[in-house]
Write a protein that holds these residues in place. Structure first.
Motif, PDB file in Angstrom:
ATOM      1  N   ALA A 133      42.267  41.003  55.124  1.00 53.83           N
ATOM      2  CA  ALA A 133      42.743  40.862  53.746  1.00 53.83           C
ATOM      3  C   ALA A 133      44.162  40.298  53.791  1.00 53.83           C
ATOM      4  O   ALA A 133      44.936  40.590  54.720  1.00 53.83           O
ATOM      5  N   GLU A 134      44.493  39.475  52.804  1.00 55.52           N
ATOM      6  CA  GLU A 134      45.807  38.832  52.760  1.00 55.52           C
ATOM      7  C   GLU A 134      46.355  38.839  51.346  1.00 55.52           C
ATOM      8  O   GLU A 134      45.600  38.854  50.372  1.00 55.52           O
ATOM      9  N   ALA A 135      47.681  38.799  51.242  1.00 51.58           N
ATOM     10  CA  ALA A 135      48.332  38.679  49.944  1.00 51.58           C
ATOM     11  C   ALA A 135      49.653  37.939  50.132  1.00 51.58           C
ATOM     12  O   ALA A 135      50.338  38.117  51.140  1.00 51.58           O
ATOM     13  N   GLU A 136      49.989  37.068  49.176  1.00 50.30           N
ATOM     14  CA  GLU A 136      51.249  36.318  49.189  1.00 50.30           C
ATOM     15  C   GLU A 136      51.885  36.399  47.808  1.00 50.30           C
ATOM     16  O   GLU A 136      51.189  36.538  46.798  1.00 50.30           O
ATOM     17  N   ILE A 137      53.197  36.291  47.796  1.00 50.27           N
ATOM     18  CA  ILE A 137      53.923  36.259  46.539  1.00 50.27           C
ATOM     19  C   ILE A 137      55.097  35.318  46.699  1.00 50.27           C
ATOM     20  O   ILE A 137      55.659  35.198  47.801  1.00 50.27           O
ATOM     21  N   GLY A 138      55.451  34.600  45.629  1.00 52.67           N
ATOM     22  CA  GLY A 138      56.530  33.629  45.732  1.00 52.67           C
ATOM     23  C   GLY A 138      57.189  33.368  44.396  1.00 52.67           C
ATOM     24  O   GLY A 138      56.964  34.095  43.407  1.00 52.67           O
ATOM     25  N   LEU A 139      57.998  32.332  44.352  1.00 52.99           N
ATOM     26  CA  LEU A 139      58.730  31.983  43.137  1.00 52.99           C
ATOM     27  C   LEU A 139      57.799  31.459  42.051  1.00 52.99           C
ATOM     28  O   LEU A 139      56.663  31.060  42.326  1.00 52.99           O
ATOM     29  N   LYS A 144      56.206  32.889  39.674  1.00 51.64           N
ATOM     30  CA  LYS A 144      55.012  33.715  39.444  1.00 51.64           C
ATOM     31  C   LYS A 144      53.857  33.350  40.375  1.00 51.64           C
ATOM     32  O   LYS A 144      52.683  33.586  40.056  1.00 51.64           O
ATOM     33  N   TYR A 145      54.184  32.794  41.546  1.00 55.94           N
ATOM     34  CA  TYR A 145      53.133  32.449  42.502  1.00 55.94           C
ATOM     35  C   TYR A 145      52.620  33.704  43.201  1.00 55.94           C
ATOM     36  O   TYR A 145      53.397  34.543  43.651  1.00 55.94           O
ATOM     37  N   LYS A 146      51.311  33.822  43.296  1.00 52.11           N
ATOM     38  CA  LYS A 146      50.702  34.881  44.089  1.00 52.11           C
ATOM     39  C   LYS A 146      49.303  34.454  44.509  1.00 52.11           C
ATOM     40  O   LYS A 146      48.606  33.727  43.795  1.00 52.11           O
ATOM     41  N   ARG A 147      48.932  34.888  45.687  1.00 50.62           N
ATOM     42  CA  ARG A 147      47.605  34.572  46.230  1.00 50.62           C
ATOM     43  C   ARG A 147      47.092  35.795  46.953  1.00 50.62           C
ATOM     44  O   ARG A 147      47.828  36.447  47.705  1.00 50.62           O
ATOM     45  N   SER A 148      45.840  36.128  46.746  1.00 55.27           N
ATOM     46  CA  SER A 148      45.237  37.263  47.428  1.00 55.27           C
ATOM     47  C   SER A 148      43.799  36.912  47.777  1.00 55.27           C
ATOM     48  O   SER A 148      43.153  36.105  47.103  1.00 55.27           O
ATOM     49  N   GLY A 149      43.309  37.502  48.846  1.00 55.17           N
ATOM     50  CA  GLY A 149      41.945  37.216  49.259  1.00 55.17           C
ATOM     51  C   GLY A 149      41.580  37.952  50.516  1.00 55.17           C
ATOM     52  O   GLY A 149      42.371  38.733  51.076  1.00 55.17           O
ATOM     53  N   GLY A 150      40.374  37.715  50.979  1.00 55.46           N
ATOM     54  CA  GLY A 150      39.909  38.364  52.185  1.00 55.46           C
ATOM     55  C   GLY A 150      38.696  37.670  52.768  1.00 55.46           C
ATOM     56  O   GLY A 150      38.029  36.872  52.099  1.00 55.46           O
ATOM     57  N   THR A 151      38.425  37.983  54.034  1.00 58.13           N
ATOM     58  CA  THR A 151      37.301  37.394  54.762  1.00 58.13           C
ATOM     59  C   THR A 151      36.564  38.497  55.510  1.00 58.13           C
ATOM     60  O   THR A 151      37.202  39.359  56.139  1.00 58.13           O
ATOM     61  N   VAL A 152      35.243  38.464  55.451  1.00 54.75           N
ATOM     62  CA  VAL A 152      34.397  39.398  56.194  1.00 54.75           C
ATOM     63  C   VAL A 152      33.390  38.576  56.985  1.00 54.75           C
ATOM     64  O   VAL A 152      32.789  37.633  56.447  1.00 54.75           O
ATOM     65  N   SER A 153      33.208  38.911  58.261  1.00 55.55           N
ATOM     66  CA  SER A 153      32.256  38.166  59.086  1.00 55.55           C
ATOM     67  C   SER A 153      31.576  39.102  60.066  1.00 55.55           C
ATOM     68  O   SER A 153      32.110  40.167  60.423  1.00 55.55           O
ATOM     69  N   ALA A 154      30.389  38.697  60.504  1.00 56.55           N
ATOM     70  CA  ALA A 154      29.625  39.456  61.492  1.00 56.55           C
ATOM     71  C   ALA A 154      28.717  38.499  62.241  1.00 56.55           C
ATOM     72  O   ALA A 154      28.235  37.514  61.677  1.00 56.55           O
TER      73      ALA A 154
END
Length: 305
Positions: free
Chosen positions: A81-87, A89-99
């Motif tokens: 899972a990942e999350a970013e925040i910036g100037l 009002k920038y923000k990004r969130s997400g995730g990856t699942v694999s098998a």
């Protein structure tokens, strides 16, 4: 955004082919691929072929080819899972699942991006998800499936004259209500079979891809709308034959067929007129390409489409 290879300039969009895991992303019109629909997080590597490659790849490959290879599932079960925040009002969130195990593999990725922009009406919002599922190989045969969806909304701030800058500032906008949205959906299936006969290695594949692209721009400032809907399907059966000719010379013969069909519905509405158009494209290509490699140092390509 445009990538130009070999100096095509204004026509670079039509002469640089962009592939994602072999899936063609160039639309059938004169516009280029939508780079925002390719999340960076899922990119494993990028391969660039400079120079004419139309014999093997067909349309849009006169200047070169960019092949974007996405990440694949590794052995075992993984999650991130990942999350970013910036100037602005920038923000990004997400995730990856694999098998993955010896006979099957799967991967799913999701992310959301939001950006307020530094100018008025430059906000951006996007949702992306993509998935992969593969079975095999069994005796050299297997099949890979993939699907994905991208949807975005964005403001259209428009241009500013110097008088507008003096009145509104560089962050202002004369068109504070103009906006656009787009979405893309794709499905692919790629069966493959690899086998050997003596010193000869063969690979047979039959790549299929369906894509739907929808886009709309609402120009409140001029009371006009534009809509663009594109459906396309491609089928690419291919056979490769690799064999040593001598101890220092190797031959790779590739032959196949490319079938493409697409329909683009366009609608423009403004206070003075309404314009409707439908553009269709169908193509059937047959090609053969001989690749001779000497000492892994010299390469000679000869082909016809």
């Amino acid at each position: 955004m445009t990538v130009d290879i070999r100096g095509f300039g204004d026509t670079a969009n039509r002469n640089v082919l962009v592939l994602v895991d072999g899936r063609r992303t160039n639309p059938m019109d004169i516009s280029g691929p939508d780079w925002a629909a390719i999340p960076l997080e899922i990119v494993e590597k990028i391969e660039v072929i400079r120079g004419p490659s139309s014999v093997l790849y067909g349309d849009n490959a006169a200047g070169g080819v960019i092949n974007i290879v996405t990440k694949k599932a590794g052995a075992g079960i993984h999650a991130k899972a990942e999350a970013e925040i910036g100037l602005h009002k920038y923000k990004r969130s997400g995730g990856t699942v694999s098998a993955a195990n010896d006979w099957a593999r799967g991967l799913f990725h999701y992310e959301n991006t939001q950006d307020g922009g530094w100018r008025n009406n430059t906000d951006y919002w996007a949702n992306d998800w993509s998935g992969q599922f593969g079975i095999g190989p069994f005796y050299g045969a297997g099949v890979d499936f993939s699907a994905g969806h991208h949807r975005d909304r964005s403001g259209l701030p428009g241009y500013l004259f110097m008088t507008d800058i003096e009145r509104l500032g560089r962050e202002g906008s004369r068109f504070s209500q103009d906006h656009a949205w787009s979405q893309q959906t794709y499905f692919t299936a790629d069966p493959k079979w690899k086998f050997e006969l003596g010193k000869n290695r063969f690979e047979i594949s039959g790549f299929n891809s369906f894509q739907r692209k929808l886009s709309k721009a609402n120009y409140v400032s001029t009371s006009s709308d534009t809509l663009n809907n594109l459906d396309s399907y491609e089928f690419q059966p291919k056979v490769s034959w690799v064999r040593p000719l001598t101890g220092w010379l190797t031959s790779k013969l590739t032959t196949g067929m490319d079938f493409f069909t697409g329909t683009n519905d366009i609608k423009n509405i403004d206070p003075w007129s309404m314009t409707f158009a439908t553009v269709t494209k169908k193509s059937l290509d047959i090609y053969i390409l001989e690749n001779l490699s000497a000492w892994d140092k010299l390469l000679l390509n000869m082909g016809f489409r």
